[in-house]
Design a protein around this motif. Structure first.
Motif, PDB file in Angstrom:
ATOM      1  N   GLY A  23       0.799  -1.214   0.000  1.00 46.31           N
ATOM      2  CA  GLY A  23       0.000   0.000   0.000  1.00 46.31           C
ATOM      3  C   GLY A  23       0.830   1.260   0.000  1.00 46.31           C
ATOM      4  N   SER A  24       0.174   2.364  -0.349  1.00 45.34           N
ATOM      5  CA  SER A  24       0.815   3.659  -0.218  1.00 45.34           C
ATOM      6  C   SER A  24       0.137   4.365   0.937  1.00 45.34           C
ATOM      7  N   GLY A  25       0.919   5.070   1.767  1.00 42.64           N
ATOM      8  CA  GLY A  25       0.323   5.621   2.963  1.00 42.64           C
ATOM      9  C   GLY A  25       0.576   7.090   3.159  1.00 42.64           C
ATOM     10  N   GLY A  26       0.625   7.868   2.117  1.00 42.55           N
ATOM     11  CA  GLY A  26       0.902   9.282   2.258  1.00 42.55           C
ATOM     12  C   GLY A  26      -0.329  10.049   2.662  1.00 42.55           C
ATOM     13  N   ASP A  96       9.492  -0.582  -8.813  1.00 44.40           N
ATOM     14  CA  ASP A  96       8.487  -1.578  -9.177  1.00 44.40           C
ATOM     15  C   ASP A  96       7.718  -2.071  -7.960  1.00 44.40           C
ATOM     16  N   TYR A  97       8.267  -1.874  -6.775  1.00 43.56           N
ATOM     17  CA  TYR A  97       7.660  -2.360  -5.541  1.00 43.56           C
ATOM     18  C   TYR A  97       6.967  -1.254  -4.749  1.00 43.56           C
ATOM     19  N   GLY A  98       6.820  -0.090  -5.360  1.00 44.84           N
ATOM     20  CA  GLY A  98       6.171   1.025  -4.690  1.00 44.84           C
ATOM     21  C   GLY A  98       7.160   1.815  -3.859  1.00 44.84           C
ATOM     22  N   GLY A  99       6.666   2.619  -2.958  1.00 49.67           N
ATOM     23  CA  GLY A  99       7.523   3.379  -2.058  1.00 49.67           C
ATOM     24  C   GLY A  99       7.602   4.848  -2.397  1.00 49.67           C
ATOM     25  N   HIS A 100       8.213   5.572  -1.484  1.00 48.80           N
ATOM     26  CA  HIS A 100       8.402   7.019  -1.587  1.00 48.80           C
ATOM     27  C   HIS A 100       9.892   7.272  -1.454  1.00 48.80           C
ATOM     28  N   VAL A 110      14.359   6.022   1.429  1.00 45.81           N
ATOM     29  CA  VAL A 110      13.075   5.408   1.098  1.00 45.81           C
ATOM     30  C   VAL A 110      12.219   5.453   2.348  1.00 45.81           C
ATOM     31  N   GLY A 111      11.118   6.180   2.282  1.00 44.25           N
ATOM     32  CA  GLY A 111      10.268   6.343   3.445  1.00 44.25           C
ATOM     33  C   GLY A 111       9.007   5.515   3.377  1.00 44.25           C
ATOM     34  N   GLU A 112       8.428   5.280   4.560  1.00 44.02           N
ATOM     35  CA  GLU A 112       7.159   4.556   4.650  1.00 44.02           C
ATOM     36  C   GLU A 112       6.020   5.359   4.039  1.00 44.02           C
ATOM     37  N   THR A 113       6.085   6.671   4.188  1.00 42.84           N
ATOM     38  CA  THR A 113       4.996   7.535   3.734  1.00 42.84           C
ATOM     39  C   THR A 113       5.563   8.789   3.074  1.00 42.84           C
ATOM     40  N   THR A 114       4.678   9.490   2.382  1.00 45.31           N
ATOM     41  CA  THR A 114       5.050  10.780   1.807  1.00 45.31           C
ATOM     42  C   THR A 114       5.464  11.742   2.913  1.00 45.31           C
ATOM     43  N   LYS A 115       4.794  11.665   4.056  1.00 49.27           N
ATOM     44  CA  LYS A 115       5.118  12.540   5.190  1.00 49.27           C
ATOM     45  C   LYS A 115       6.566  12.329   5.646  1.00 49.27           C
ATOM     46  N   THR A 116       7.002  11.078   5.722  1.00 50.87           N
ATOM     47  CA  THR A 116       8.381  10.778   6.122  1.00 50.87           C
ATOM     48  C   THR A 116       9.364  11.389   5.141  1.00 50.87           C
ATOM     49  N   VAL A 117       9.116  11.182   3.851  1.00 54.62           N
ATOM     50  CA  VAL A 117      10.019  11.712   2.822  1.00 54.62           C
ATOM     51  C   VAL A 117      10.021  13.242   2.845  1.00 54.62           C
ATOM     52  N   SER A 118       8.877  13.852   3.042  1.00 54.05           N
ATOM     53  CA  SER A 118       8.801  15.320   3.109  1.00 54.05           C
ATOM     54  C   SER A 118       9.594  15.865   4.291  1.00 54.05           C
ATOM     55  N   ALA A 119       9.498  15.179   5.436  1.00 53.29           N
ATOM     56  CA  ALA A 119      10.256  15.613   6.613  1.00 53.29           C
ATOM     57  C   ALA A 119      11.759  15.488   6.358  1.00 53.29           C
ATOM     58  N   LEU A 120      12.184  14.406   5.723  1.00 52.41           N
ATOM     59  CA  LEU A 120      13.607  14.239   5.400  1.00 52.41           C
ATOM     60  C   LEU A 120      14.064  15.293   4.400  1.00 52.41           C
ATOM     61  N   ARG A 121      13.211  15.598   3.444  1.00 54.00           N
ATOM     62  CA  ARG A 121      13.549  16.585   2.406  1.00 54.00           C
ATOM     63  C   ARG A 121      13.780  17.968   3.009  1.00 54.00           C
ATOM     64  N   ALA A 122      13.063  18.285   4.082  1.00 54.20           N
ATOM     65  CA  ALA A 122      13.229  19.584   4.731  1.00 54.20           C
ATOM     66  C   ALA A 122      14.642  19.773   5.267  1.00 54.20           C
ATOM     67  N   THR A 123      15.348  18.673   5.541  1.00 56.29           N
ATOM     68  CA  THR A 123      16.723  18.729   6.031  1.00 56.29           C
ATOM     69  C   THR A 123      17.736  18.412   4.939  1.00 56.29           C
ATOM     70  N   LEU A 124      17.469  17.366   4.149  1.00 55.32           N
ATOM     71  CA  LEU A 124      18.453  16.875   3.180  1.00 55.32           C
ATOM     72  C   LEU A 124      18.320  17.463   1.780  1.00 55.32           C
ATOM     73  N   GLY A 125      17.192  18.122   1.486  1.00 59.84           N
ATOM     74  CA  GLY A 125      16.967  18.569   0.113  1.00 59.84           C
ATOM     75  C   GLY A 125      16.676  17.351  -0.747  1.00 59.84           C
ATOM     76  N   GLY A 126      16.996  17.436  -2.026  1.00 55.96           N
ATOM     77  CA  GLY A 126      16.789  16.312  -2.929  1.00 55.96           C
ATOM     78  C   GLY A 126      15.470  16.387  -3.669  1.00 55.96           C
ATOM     79  N   ASP A 127      15.241  15.367  -4.503  1.00 56.43           N
ATOM     80  CA  ASP A 127      14.047  15.290  -5.338  1.00 56.43           C
ATOM     81  C   ASP A 127      13.200  14.099  -4.904  1.00 56.43           C
TER      82      ASP A 127
END
Length: 141
Positions: A23-26, A96-100, A110-127
């Motif tokens: 599943g996707s959980g964002g 191919d296996y999903g993920g953020h 690789v985060g569990e949710t969009t929220k996790t990736v967004s929080a990491l992006r606030a510190t690390l930058g990236g795409d």
């Protein structure tokens, strides 16, 4: 230790499945200002986001660790790569296996949710990149 392309793909898939299942959980997109993309070793990147990495793979081409931040941002996989090509092959296999995915120069989170990736992006930058959405495929996961 040298890793072959099938092994890189398998480790990428295992990392994504360990975090996301099918599943996707964002729950939304954060539009906050994005800092310059971070660089450095796996340990340096982990320190930037406040986690102590648990190393899963330590090879010349790929270093991979699981992380859990002390706050509520969730757990994630952090991987660093020796080459841009190795990184892209890993990401392409994992998607191919999903993920953020949060992608920087020779690293990916690789985060569990969009929220996790967004929080990491606030510190690390990236795409931000998204894997395939498997939530519509079957009724049970």
């Amino acid at each position: 230790m040298r890793l072959t392309r099938p092994i890189l793909t398998a480790t990428a898939a295992a990392a994504v499945l360990a975090l996301t299942g099918c599943g996707s959980g964002g729950d939304g997109d954060d539009k906050a200002a994005v800092p310059a993309t971070a660089s450095g070793s796996l340990e340096h990147l982990a320190a930037e986001v406040g986690c102590k990495p648990t190393i899963q793979i330590d090879a010349d081409e790929l270093r991979q660790a699981s992380c859990r931040k002390s706050d509520a941002d969730g757990k994630f996989i952090l991987a660093t790569f020796a080459t841009d090509r190795g990184q892209r092959e890993w990401i392409n296999g994992a998607k191919d296996y999903g993920g953020h995915y949060l992608v920087g120069r020779k690293w990916v989170a690789v985060g569990e949710t969009t929220k996790t990736v967004s929080a990491l992006r606030a510190t690390l930058g990236g795409d931000v990149e998204e894997g395939q959405d498997h939530s519509a495929h079957s009724g049970s996961h």
